[in-house]
Design a protein around this motif. Structure first.
Motif, mmCIF file in Angstrom:
data_model
loop_
_atom_site.group_PDB
_atom_site.id
_atom_site.type_symbol
_atom_site.label_atom_id
_atom_site.label_comp_id
_atom_site.label_asym_id
_atom_site.label_seq_id
_atom_site.Cartn_x
_atom_site.Cartn_y
_atom_site.Cartn_z
ATOM 1 N N GLY A 134 0.792 -1.183 0.000
ATOM 2 C CA GLY A 134 0.000 0.000 0.000
ATOM 3 C C GLY A 134 0.839 1.252 0.000
ATOM 4 N N SER A 135 0.205 2.398 0.076
ATOM 5 C CA SER A 135 0.910 3.678 0.007
ATOM 6 C C SER A 135 1.845 3.877 1.190
ATOM 7 N N GLN A 136 1.520 3.300 2.352
ATOM 8 C CA GLN A 136 2.399 3.441 3.511
ATOM 9 C C GLN A 136 3.732 2.737 3.259
ATOM 10 N N ARG A 137 3.701 1.590 2.607
ATOM 11 C CA ARG A 137 4.937 0.871 2.272
ATOM 12 C C ARG A 137 5.751 1.646 1.239
ATOM 13 N N GLU A 138 5.083 2.250 0.277
ATOM 14 C CA GLU A 138 5.794 3.065 -0.705
ATOM 15 C C GLU A 138 6.479 4.240 -0.027
ATOM 16 N N GLU A 139 5.820 4.835 0.949
ATOM 17 C CA GLU A 139 6.427 5.960 1.651
ATOM 18 C C GLU A 139 7.663 5.513 2.424
ATOM 19 N N SER A 140 7.587 4.387 3.104
ATOM 20 C CA SER A 140 8.755 3.859 3.819
ATOM 21 C C SER A 140 9.886 3.535 2.859
ATOM 22 N N LEU A 141 9.546 2.971 1.721
ATOM 23 C CA LEU A 141 10.541 2.639 0.700
ATOM 24 C C LEU A 141 11.261 3.898 0.226
ATOM 25 N N ILE A 142 10.496 4.913 -0.133
ATOM 26 C CA ILE A 142 11.094 6.154 -0.633
ATOM 27 C C ILE A 142 11.908 6.834 0.464
ATOM 28 N N GLN A 143 11.450 6.781 1.704
ATOM 29 C CA GLN A 143 12.220 7.373 2.808
ATOM 30 C C GLN A 143 13.578 6.707 2.945
#
Length: 108
Positions: A1-10
């Motif tokens: 989900g979008s939360q995982r994408e945010e962690s990935l990009i961080q």
């Protein structure tokens, strides 16, 4: 989900910033992030962040990007499947790198 994408990009942002600053970076991809060692995963984009493809290029220009051996095996990923320059390595290599003198380990 979008939360995982945010962690990935961080995580990629921190690693790319370190690499761009001249710090020797070794980034390891494990679990679900294993798929981001494959071609076709360049399109992850979030507002106010550089695209994954750009971050990954910076990391690989100034360091290493490694896919966990077991994670690759569980997903039937072979070395020939990876983006050029990504390596597959296991726990012994991870420990060697993370326990080296003057090493700081960040986990996301």
């Amino acid at each position: 989900g979008s939360q995982r994408e945010e962690s990935l990009i961080q995580a990629f942002t921190v690693a790319a910033t370190a690499a761009a600053s001249g710090i020797d970076v070794s980034m390891w991809l494990t679990s679900e992030a294993s798929l981001f060692a494959l071609p076709g995963t360049e399109d992850v984009r979030l507002p106010h962040a550089a695209p994954l493809s750009e971050l990954r290029e910076v990391i690989m220009a100034g360091g290493t990007l490694t896919l966990c051996t077991q994670c690759a095996q569980r997903r039937d990923i072979a070395a020939g499947d990876l983006i050029e320059g990504v390596r597959i390595a296991g726990a012994a290599t991870f420990l060697e790198e993370s326990l080296a003198p003057d090493t700081t380990v960040l986990v996301y």
